[in-house]
Design an enzyme around this catalytic site. Structure first.
Site, PDB file in Angstrom:
ATOM      1  N   GLU A 107       1.048  -0.614   8.639  1.00  0.00           N
ATOM      2  CA  GLU A 107       0.343  -2.107   7.175  1.00  0.00           C
ATOM      3  C   GLU A 107       0.383  -3.020   7.599  1.00  0.00           C
ATOM      4  O   GLU A 107      -0.581  -3.514   7.715  1.00  0.00           O
ATOM      5  CB  GLU A 107       1.412  -1.038   6.217  1.00  0.00           C
ATOM      6  CG  GLU A 107       0.704  -2.617   5.147  1.00  0.00           C
ATOM      7  CD  GLU A 107      -0.297  -2.492   4.343  1.00  0.00           C
ATOM      8  OE1 GLU A 107      -0.990  -3.368   4.299  1.00  0.00           O
ATOM      9  OE2 GLU A 107      -0.986  -1.224   4.160  1.00  0.00           O
ATOM     10  N   GLN A 145      -0.242   7.362   4.365  1.00  0.00           N
ATOM     11  CA  GLN A 145      -0.664   6.635   2.771  1.00  0.00           C
ATOM     12  C   GLN A 145      -2.242   6.023   2.801  1.00  0.00           C
ATOM     13  O   GLN A 145      -3.026   6.627   2.028  1.00  0.00           O
ATOM     14  CB  GLN A 145      -0.110   5.260   3.299  1.00  0.00           C
ATOM     15  CG  GLN A 145      -0.708   4.342   2.406  1.00  0.00           C
ATOM     16  CD  GLN A 145       0.258   2.833   1.808  1.00  0.00           C
ATOM     17  OE1 GLN A 145      -0.050   2.381   0.651  1.00  0.00           O
ATOM     18  NE2 GLN A 145       0.990   3.114   2.386  1.00  0.00           N
ATOM     19  N   ASP A 168      -3.049   0.186   4.342  1.00  0.00           N
ATOM     20  CA  ASP A 168      -3.072   1.609   4.424  1.00  0.00           C
ATOM     21  C   ASP A 168      -3.569   1.897   2.973  1.00  0.00           C
ATOM     22  O   ASP A 168      -5.157   2.487   3.338  1.00  0.00           O
ATOM     23  CB  ASP A 168      -1.862   2.208   3.948  1.00  0.00           C
ATOM     24  CG  ASP A 168      -1.334   1.953   5.680  1.00  0.00           C
ATOM     25  OD1 ASP A 168      -1.787   2.460   6.328  1.00  0.00           O
ATOM     26  OD2 ASP A 168       0.271   2.179   5.413  1.00  0.00           O
ATOM     27  N   GLY A 186     -10.601 -21.023  -4.718  1.00  0.00           N
ATOM     28  CA  GLY A 186     -11.939 -21.179  -5.018  1.00  0.00           C
ATOM     29  C   GLY A 186     -12.826 -21.900  -5.975  1.00  0.00           C
ATOM     30  O   GLY A 186     -11.806 -23.324  -5.780  1.00  0.00           O
TER      31      GLY A 186
END
Length: 422
Positions: A138, A16, A167, A244
């Protein structure tokens, strides 16, 4: 005119991360030669849903490429590889540590064959350091790059994210590095080695968590819904908090299914209008002037109650209905879109982000489209190649081999696996 027309890439990558990078460059117009062993990229047969056909795992990562099969265990196959290196601008690999070296093609050897070539390499942890020889996948990259420790609910186990940041994220990092090195090579005539480690790529994508890690040395993180304090060390898991400056969270809507949620961000500028809209419906006509929510600081302190009140309103509406209420108020929001939602979404189809293709083995199928939109050179997405489909074409067109030479190489086993020993 395609943006990367005239750029030729020898792509030895598989699975991948590397194919993500080379497919993106192929969509931008590069001639990507997928260099495969006789048995092909392993993902051709992984998670196969149509008997005898290349899997979606393979087809969705290898569009717009040409496939050549070469037996690198034969002297003739190695000679073909060397000739291709001489004719390419970029060569890419994501083998385990030392694989190319054992085949006789160290970076120094490749640079000797073509001094201007850019060599791209994806490794789990890079070629240096104590982790260099470890294998990575991954979820291993997500675990070791910081993503898992910051994903999930506060009191629960860490979670991987469904987005393939280890990936595909690494592949995107490599594409940037290759294009930068190619630009330099075209100016100087000298190539270079470009390496991206999966762990490094994930860490870069977790940048805001390292922001919070350092902020904890000076004080708590008031935007988090979970308790934090100076000196606590690691940035915590905080569920669906926005993390945030503005408060955000996923709010359940009716009818209450697994994806009946909408993500809402309560900006300073929109709180009054939002409160005036939802307050009367939930028996809180004075919500807009409630001192507990009057400022961002107060809303942070009382965010659990704020989300509870917004959630009470949301349960009366579907996620699309709630979105239609919030958008005129300029409240940043978005429904949680499932794969089914996205596959049938008018906006997505209109932006060519879910593209129908035809394949000689599997018939009609869909691929995620090109996310980068260039005004003068839009991507034309074509199907993935069959195994070895372009071997003869590449040998003739790219290397200039005549029919007699090709026949001789075939007879010597340059493009096929050696017969199995009895």
């Amino acid at each position: 005119m395609e943006a990367l027309k005239g750029v030729r890439i020898l792509d030895m990558t598989h699975v991948q991360a590397g194919p993500t990078c080379s497919q993106l460059l192929a969509w931008l117009g590069a001639d990507v030669i997928k260099f495969e062993p006789p048995q092909g990229d392993a993902t051709r047969g992984q998670l196969r849903d149509v008997p005898g056909a290349d899997s979606l795992y393979f087809t969705m990562l290898n569009c717009n490429k040409r496939s050549i099969t070469v037996n690198m265990k034969s002297a003739e196959g190695k000679a073909v590889f060397a000739d291709l290196v001489r004719q390419c601008d970029i060569v890419m690999e994501n083998f385990g540590p030392g694989v190319l070296d054992r085949l006789g093609f160290t970076y120094e050897k490749i640079r000797e064959l073509n001094p201007r070539i850019v060599m791209g390499s994806i490794k789990g942890f890079g070629s240096t350091g104590p982790y260099a020889d470890f294998k990575a996948y991954e979820n291993v990259a997500q675990a070791m790059g910081g993503a898992m420790s910051t994903t999930g609910v506060p009191d629960g186990p860490p979670f991987v994210t469904g987005a393939q940041i280890g990936d595909s994220g690494t592949g995107l990092h490599l594409a940037i590095g290759l294009l930068a090195a190619l630009h330099q090579s075209q100016r100087t005539g000298k190539g270079q080695y470009v390496e991206v480690a999966m762990m490094d790529g994930v860490m870069n994508l977790c940048r805001v968590k390292f922001r919070d890690h350092q902020r904890l040395t000076r004080g708590p993180l008031p935007e988090y819904s979970v308790p934090t304090h100076q000196g606590m060390g690691a940035a915590p898991r905080a569920g669906n908090d926005s993390g945030g400056g503005q408060l955000g969270n996923a709010i359940r809507c009716k009818p209450g299914g697994p994806n009946d949620f909408i993500y809402v961000v309560v900006q300073e500028a929109v709180w009054e209008a939002l409160a005036k809209r939802i307050g009367p419906d939930i028996g809180q006509p004075g919500l807009a002037t409630d001192a507990r929510f009057a400022t961002i600081g107060e809303r942070r302190k009382n965010q659990s109650l704020m989300w509870e009140l917004i959630g009470e309103f949301a349960l009366r509406h579907t996620k699309r209905e709630f979105m239609a209420i919030l958008n005129p108020l300029d409240v940043p929001c978005g429904p949680i879109m499932s794969t089914e939602d996205l596959a049938n979404d008018e906006h997505i189809r209109g932006r060519d982000m879910y593209v129908e293709l035809d394949h000689p083995q599997r018939g009609k199928w869909f691929n995620v489209g090109m996310p980068i939109k260039l005004s003068d050179s839009p991507a034309a997405i074509k199907r993935s190649p069959l195994l070895g489909e372009h071997t003869d074409e590449i040998l003739a067109e790219v290397l200039g081999y005549d029919a007699a030479k090709v026949a001789s190489l075939k007879a010597a086993g340059a493009f096929t696996a050696p017969p199995k020993k009895a």
